[in-house]
Design an enzyme around this catalytic site. Structure first.
Site, PDB file in Angstrom:
ATOM      1  N   GLY A  14       0.779  -1.227   0.000  1.00 53.02           N
ATOM      2  CA  GLY A  14       0.000   0.000   0.000  1.00 53.02           C
ATOM      3  C   GLY A  14       0.812   1.278   0.000  1.00 53.02           C
ATOM      4  O   GLY A  14       0.255   2.364  -0.169  1.00 53.02           O
ATOM      5  N   VAL A  15       2.122   1.195   0.193  1.00 54.16           N
ATOM      6  CA  VAL A  15       2.983   2.382   0.163  1.00 54.16           C
ATOM      7  C   VAL A  15       3.101   2.871  -1.277  1.00 54.16           C
ATOM      8  O   VAL A  15       3.221   2.073  -2.211  1.00 54.16           O
ATOM      9  CB  VAL A  15       4.377   2.048   0.743  1.00 54.16           C
ATOM     10  CG1 VAL A  15       5.373   3.173   0.476  1.00 54.16           C
ATOM     11  CG2 VAL A  15       4.274   1.773   2.236  1.00 54.16           C
ATOM     12  N   MET A  17       5.005   5.267  -4.301  1.00 50.37           N
ATOM     13  CA  MET A  17       6.374   5.629  -4.657  1.00 50.37           C
ATOM     14  C   MET A  17       6.388   6.269  -6.039  1.00 50.37           C
ATOM     15  O   MET A  17       5.779   5.738  -6.973  1.00 50.37           O
ATOM     16  CB  MET A  17       7.236   4.356  -4.675  1.00 50.37           C
ATOM     17  CG  MET A  17       8.671   4.539  -5.088  1.00 50.37           C
ATOM     18  SD  MET A  17       9.551   2.940  -5.209  1.00 50.37           S
ATOM     19  CE  MET A  17       8.888   2.328  -6.770  1.00 50.37           C
ATOM     20  N   PRO A  18       7.059   7.411  -6.214  1.00 43.42           N
ATOM     21  CA  PRO A  18       7.208   7.964  -7.564  1.00 43.42           C
ATOM     22  C   PRO A  18       7.895   6.957  -8.483  1.00 43.42           C
ATOM     23  O   PRO A  18       8.887   6.329  -8.104  1.00 43.42           O
ATOM     24  CB  PRO A  18       8.073   9.204  -7.343  1.00 43.42           C
ATOM     25  CG  PRO A  18       7.815   9.601  -5.916  1.00 43.42           C
ATOM     26  CD  PRO A  18       7.656   8.295  -5.185  1.00 43.42           C
ATOM     27  N   ALA A  19       7.366   6.801  -9.687  1.00 44.03           N
ATOM     28  CA  ALA A  19       7.864   5.757 -10.583  1.00 44.03           C
ATOM     29  C   ALA A  19       9.297   6.009 -11.036  1.00 44.03           C
ATOM     30  O   ALA A  19      10.044   5.059 -11.288  1.00 44.03           O
ATOM     31  CB  ALA A  19       6.943   5.639 -11.795  1.00 44.03           C
ATOM     32  N   GLY A  23      19.064   8.316  -9.346  1.00 37.82           N
ATOM     33  CA  GLY A  23      20.095   7.400  -8.881  1.00 37.82           C
ATOM     34  C   GLY A  23      21.447   8.059  -8.725  1.00 37.82           C
ATOM     35  O   GLY A  23      21.782   8.997  -9.467  1.00 37.82           O
ATOM     36  N   ASP A  48      17.499   7.185  -4.941  1.00 34.19           N
ATOM     37  CA  ASP A  48      17.982   5.821  -4.726  1.00 34.19           C
ATOM     38  C   ASP A  48      19.488   5.837  -4.511  1.00 34.19           C
ATOM     39  O   ASP A  48      20.245   6.304  -5.360  1.00 34.19           O
ATOM     40  CB  ASP A  48      17.653   4.962  -5.952  1.00 34.19           C
ATOM     41  CG  ASP A  48      18.295   3.582  -5.884  1.00 34.19           C
ATOM     42  OD1 ASP A  48      17.828   2.762  -5.083  1.00 34.19           O
ATOM     43  OD2 ASP A  48      19.276   3.340  -6.625  1.00 34.19           O
ATOM     44  N   TYR A  53      27.597   2.435  -2.473  1.00 29.82           N
ATOM     45  CA  TYR A  53      27.924   3.592  -3.310  1.00 29.82           C
ATOM     46  C   TYR A  53      28.842   4.576  -2.584  1.00 29.82           C
ATOM     47  O   TYR A  53      29.477   5.415  -3.214  1.00 29.82           O
ATOM     48  CB  TYR A  53      26.661   4.339  -3.746  1.00 29.82           C
ATOM     49  CG  TYR A  53      25.694   3.559  -4.599  1.00 29.82           C
ATOM     50  CD1 TYR A  53      26.010   2.306  -5.120  1.00 29.82           C
ATOM     51  CD2 TYR A  53      24.439   4.086  -4.889  1.00 29.82           C
ATOM     52  CE1 TYR A  53      25.097   1.600  -5.888  1.00 29.82           C
ATOM     53  CE2 TYR A  53      23.526   3.398  -5.666  1.00 29.82           C
ATOM     54  CZ  TYR A  53      23.851   2.151  -6.161  1.00 29.82           C
ATOM     55  OH  TYR A  53      22.940   1.462  -6.923  1.00 29.82           O
ATOM     56  N   LYS A  78      20.260   0.463   0.031  1.00 25.38           N
ATOM     57  CA  LYS A  78      20.497  -0.974  -0.083  1.00 25.38           C
ATOM     58  C   LYS A  78      21.528  -1.440   0.940  1.00 25.38           C
ATOM     59  O   LYS A  78      22.500  -0.727   1.209  1.00 25.38           O
ATOM     60  CB  LYS A  78      21.004  -1.320  -1.489  1.00 25.38           C
ATOM     61  CG  LYS A  78      20.143  -0.762  -2.614  1.00 25.38           C
ATOM     62  CD  LYS A  78      20.786  -0.996  -3.967  1.00 25.38           C
ATOM     63  CE  LYS A  78      20.092  -0.180  -5.036  1.00 25.38           C
ATOM     64  NZ  LYS A  78      20.359   1.271  -4.928  1.00 25.38           N
ATOM     65  N   HIS A 111      21.123  -5.838  -1.671  1.00 26.12           N
ATOM     66  CA  HIS A 111      21.780  -5.418  -2.909  1.00 26.12           C
ATOM     67  C   HIS A 111      22.050  -6.571  -3.876  1.00 26.12           C
ATOM     68  O   HIS A 111      22.090  -6.377  -5.086  1.00 26.12           O
ATOM     69  CB  HIS A 111      23.093  -4.721  -2.558  1.00 26.12           C
ATOM     70  CG  HIS A 111      23.530  -3.716  -3.568  1.00 26.12           C
ATOM     71  ND1 HIS A 111      24.160  -2.547  -3.238  1.00 26.12           N
ATOM     72  CD2 HIS A 111      23.440  -3.696  -4.924  1.00 26.12           C
ATOM     73  CE1 HIS A 111      24.431  -1.847  -4.330  1.00 26.12           C
ATOM     74  NE2 HIS A 111      24.010  -2.538  -5.369  1.00 26.12           N
TER      75      HIS A 111
END
Length: 300
Positions: A14-15, A17-19, A23, A48, A53, A78, A111
């Site tokens: 149900g959360v 999130m913008p598609a 990154g 993200d 990273y 991640k 990850h």
């Protein structure tokens, strides 16, 4: 660019999130703050990052400096494989939130599947389930999981991953993965969505083909007066996927978000689908990588 031009996807718990997310893979820490601030100013509301990273701290600084309300930004990160295992993954959450300067994460994912240490992978996911139950994260997921990894995980855990982030672009579409994700109610999220791995410096061989130079994509781009990157991102959106493009160039950062006001025809979508080569650009998730476990994620 208004954020309402980009669709919002509803995850299996149900959360929303913008598609399209911004990154920061391979973005040096010293560039990350400015790049993320530029992305947020352009209208991105999904960022993200990842422990591996090495720029979670800078993402957090950019979020605070941007002036955008924390509640309006979907933050995804991640857990790296060297932090797999139940207690270690709980601590990885502490490390990530400490660097990001956040109390909660919108999405926390594993990850890699770590095929030679899958028991540790399962224990790591069980830690994510605990964090979800305790409210530390709003959704949990995986990355680079093949259908058999997903089946094995589901057989040994309770919460279906909300997201599976995998390499996915016109030259490598992972249709079996997409089908398995859909069957289980998992959203497929594309890393390298515009085929960056086909043109990143230092990746691939001399004979590699760049998606940006593909004549079929170029023809569609000309027809819509758009860039090749915009056409590929629109292809992802119309097929129901989330996409995580990356750039440090302000004009391209904005361009990658400006894909909400044109539509590809069925024939154009089919033409892009027909570009599948079956050639993976990134690491094979079924090949053990002891070197991945040799990389330790620092405490701060």
């Amino acid at each position: 660019m208004a954020t309402t031009d980009i669709p919002t996807l509803t995850l299996n718990n149900g959360v929303t999130m913008p598609a399209i997310g911004y990154g920061v893979f391979q973005t040096p820490p010293e560039q990350t703050i400015a790049s993320v601030e530029t992305a947020l100013a352009a209208g991105y509301r999904h960022v993200d990052t990842a422990a591996a990273y090495g720029n979670e701290r800078e993402v957090g600084r950019a979020l605070r400096a941007s002036g955008v309300d924390r509640a309006d930004v979907f933050v995804e990160t991640k857990v790296w494989v060297s932090d797999y295992g139940y207690d270690a993954t709980l601590h990885a959450f502490d490390k990530a939130t400490g660097k990001l300067g956040l109390d909660t994460l919108d999405l926390l994912i594993l990850h890699q599947p770590a095929p030679d240490r899958f028991d540790a992978t399962v224990d790591a996911y069980r830690a994510l389930e605990r964090l979800l139950a305790d409210g530390g994260v709003r959704a949990i997921g995986v990355s680079n999981f093949m259908p058999h990894h997903l089946d094995d995980l589901l057989a040994r855990t309770d919460v279906v991953p909300a997201v599976n982030q995998v390499e996915l672009h016109p030259y490598f579409q992972q249709r079996a993965v997409q089908e398995a994700d859909a069957r289980h109610g998992v959203l497929t999220q594309a890393w390298s969505p515009i085929g960056g791995i086909t043109f990143y410096p230092g990746w691939g061989g001399d004979d590699r083909r760049s998606t940006l130079d593909d004549p079929a994509i170029a023809a569609i781009a000309v027809a819509h007066d758009r860039s090749a990157a915009q056409v590929m991102l629109r292809w992802h959106l119309q097929q129901g996927r989330s996409a995580i493009p990356k750039s440090v160039t302000p004009s391209r950062i904005a361009e990658n978000l400006a894909v909400g006001d044109f539509v590809l025809s069925d024939d154009e979508l089919a033409a892009i689908d027909a570009l599948e080569t079956g050639v993976r650009g990134g690491p094979d998730p079924d090949v053990p990588r002891p070197d991945f476990f040799a990389r330790e994620i620092p405490e701060a």
